[in-house]
Design an enzyme around this catalytic site. Structure first.
Site, PDB file in Angstrom:
ATOM      1  N   ALA A 116      10.165   1.508 -13.259  1.00 46.85           N
ATOM      2  CA  ALA A 116      10.509   1.080 -11.903  1.00 46.85           C
ATOM      3  C   ALA A 116      11.485  -0.091 -11.902  1.00 46.85           C
ATOM      4  CB  ALA A 116       9.246   0.712 -11.132  1.00 46.85           C
TER       5      ALA A 116
ATOM      6  N   SER B  48       6.527  -9.854 -17.792  1.00 47.94           N
ATOM      7  CA  SER B  48       7.160  -9.314 -18.996  1.00 47.94           C
ATOM      8  C   SER B  48       6.267  -9.415 -20.233  1.00 47.94           C
ATOM      9  CB  SER B  48       8.476 -10.044 -19.265  1.00 47.94           C
ATOM     10  OG  SER B  48       8.238 -11.429 -19.469  1.00 47.94           O
TER      11      SER B  48
ATOM     12  N   SER C 142       0.832  -1.208   0.000  1.00 50.14           N
ATOM     13  CA  SER C 142       0.000   0.000   0.000  1.00 50.14           C
ATOM     14  C   SER C 142       0.862   1.251   0.000  1.00 50.14           C
ATOM     15  CB  SER C 142      -0.927  -0.007   1.215  1.00 50.14           C
ATOM     16  OG  SER C 142      -1.770  -1.134   1.198  1.00 50.14           O
TER      17      SER C 142
ATOM     18  N   ASP D 210      15.812  -4.644 -10.956  1.00 51.30           N
ATOM     19  CA  ASP D 210      15.124  -5.191  -9.787  1.00 51.30           C
ATOM     20  C   ASP D 210      13.628  -5.019 -10.017  1.00 51.30           C
ATOM     21  OD1 ASP D 210      14.137  -5.927  -7.312  1.00 51.30           O
ATOM     22  OD2 ASP D 210      15.133  -4.339  -6.182  1.00 51.30           O
TER      23      ASP D 210
ATOM     24  N   SER E  54      12.744   3.309  -6.617  1.00 52.01           N
ATOM     25  CA  SER E  54      12.910   3.189  -8.073  1.00 52.01           C
ATOM     26  C   SER E  54      11.804   3.906  -8.845  1.00 52.01           C
ATOM     27  CB  SER E  54      12.923   1.710  -8.479  1.00 52.01           C
ATOM     28  OG  SER E  54      11.636   1.125  -8.310  1.00 52.01           O
TER      29      SER E  54
ATOM     30  N   ASP F 140       3.328  -2.807  -7.817  1.00 57.83           N
ATOM     31  CA  ASP F 140       2.744  -1.702  -7.055  1.00 57.83           C
ATOM     32  C   ASP F 140       2.815  -0.393  -7.833  1.00 57.83           C
ATOM     33  OD1 ASP F 140       2.189  -3.406  -4.926  1.00 57.83           O
ATOM     34  OD2 ASP F 140       4.155  -3.075  -4.018  1.00 57.83           O
TER      35      ASP F 140
ATOM     36  N   ASN G 290      -2.077 -10.649 -10.521  1.00 54.57           N
ATOM     37  CA  ASN G 290      -1.133 -11.157 -11.511  1.00 54.57           C
ATOM     38  C   ASN G 290      -1.640 -12.505 -12.020  1.00 54.57           C
ATOM     39  OD1 ASN G 290      -0.282 -13.242  -9.724  1.00 54.57           O
ATOM     40  ND2 ASN G 290       1.426 -12.017  -8.952  1.00 54.57           N
TER      41      ASN G 290
END
Length: 331
Positions: free
Chosen positions: A306, A247, A54, A270, A315, A276, A197
């Site tokens: 990111a 990807s 969050s 990374d 990032s 998020d 996902n």
């Protein structure tokens, strides 16, 4: 408009997003490869970075230029001070976040040389975000146009937050992560958009006797029956869904149609927190009037950016930084 044109013309200012849930200190170490069960591998220096699903989503929203209000609890430890400072620096309104005795939430992350990771969560103060706290911040909870939720907080509190926001007319977006099995019907009934996902999607809709499909490999997502998947998700109770595919991009399921959104090719350092960042861009996009499909197209750029840096919040780029990065990629 296509993705980069949307990115270059989108204005996220004026949006108002509320994010309810978790804040964690991320203890991150890099290794050549991830260890297998019972194995010890040598890692690099340990870093402590701001995280929590969050919290990450709130930082992503704020960095893109939309208003972001964070709701949740921090501990009385140094990590609590650190997390609050970092979110304020990102531009997040922390005025309704409370403190409780004990440690803040923490996450232990291992990242390999390909940017893949493993994550273990210690809830800390996050587990003390109870329904009474939700009711105490009901004014702040309903102050925006969109509410972002994930499942790193107690389920009864997430459900209460969804109920209050939905009743007040906010668009309620649930990131069903970390996946915890069957969701309460009261939560499902008060969610307007589900984000999962590919693995969470399959866990949510799989039925007894199903053979688990291949969720990796060349063109794997094209081999799935998205009409059937959409039908199963609607049977669960979700009419609007975004499925992130790593990807391979994402699928937007809405109004009986499944649309694929391409991923952007970058040199990943990374992937921690990329999901998020994607969620944050979806929240900010919806809060500023973009369609779900257009929001997902812009989110693919935000999340790809990111992946080019280490950590989660550390990032994330501003809208200007994301635009500049992909403008350079085209030269």
């Amino acid at each position: 408009m296509q993705g980069q044109e949307l990115l270059n013309t989108k204005d996220f200012s004026g949006g108002s997003v509320v994010i309810f849930g978790s804040m964690n200190a991320d203890y991150t170490v890099t290794t050549k490869r991830l260890p297998t069960g019972g194995e010890t591998v040598v890692g690099g220096p340990l870093t402590i970075l701001p995280g929590g699903k969050s919290s990450n989503q709130a930082a992503a929203v704020a960095r893109l230029g939309s208003g972001a209000t964070m709701l949740g609890k921090l501990g009385t430890d140094a990590n609590g001070d650190f997390l609050e400072t970092q979110l304020v620096k990102a531009g997040v309104d922390m005025s309704a976040v409370s403190r409780c005795d004990g440690p803040s939430g923490a996450t232990v992350i291992t990242v390999d040389e390909h940017g893949e990771n493993t994550i273990v969560i210690s809830a800390g103060a996050n587990e003390h975000v109870d329904p009474a706290y939700v009711d105490s911040v009901s004014k702040e909870l309903t102050s925006g146009s969109v509410l972002g939720l994930c499942l790193e907080s107690p389920m009864e509190s997430v459900t209460r937050a969804a109920q209050l926001a939905h009743q007040a007319g906010l668009t309620v977006v649930l990131n069903d992560s970390p996946f915890q099995g069957e969701l309460p019907q009261d939560l499902i009934d008060n969610v307007d958009l589900l984000l999962v996902n590919e693995h969470e999607m399959w866990q949510l809709i799989s039925q007894e006797g199903d053979e688990t499909p291949a969720l990796s490999g060349e063109g794997w997502w094209q081999k799935l029956d998205w009409a059937e998947i959409y039908g199963r998700l609607k049977a669960v109770g979700f009419q609007r869904v975004v499925v992130t595919l790593g990807s391979a991009g994402s699928m937007v399921l809405e109004d009986g149609v499944a649309e694929h959104v391409e991923a952007l090719k970058v040199s990943a350092v990374d992937t921690t927190g990329c999901g998020d960042a994607f969620m944050g861009a979806i929240l900010a996009g919806l809060a500023t009037g973009s369609s779900l499909l257009d929001s997902a197209r812009v989110a693919s750029y935000v999340s790809a950016y990111a992946a080019t840096g280490r950590g989660a919040q550390s990032s994330y780029g501003t809208l200007e930084q994301v635009r500049a990065y992909f403008a350079d990629c085209d030269k």
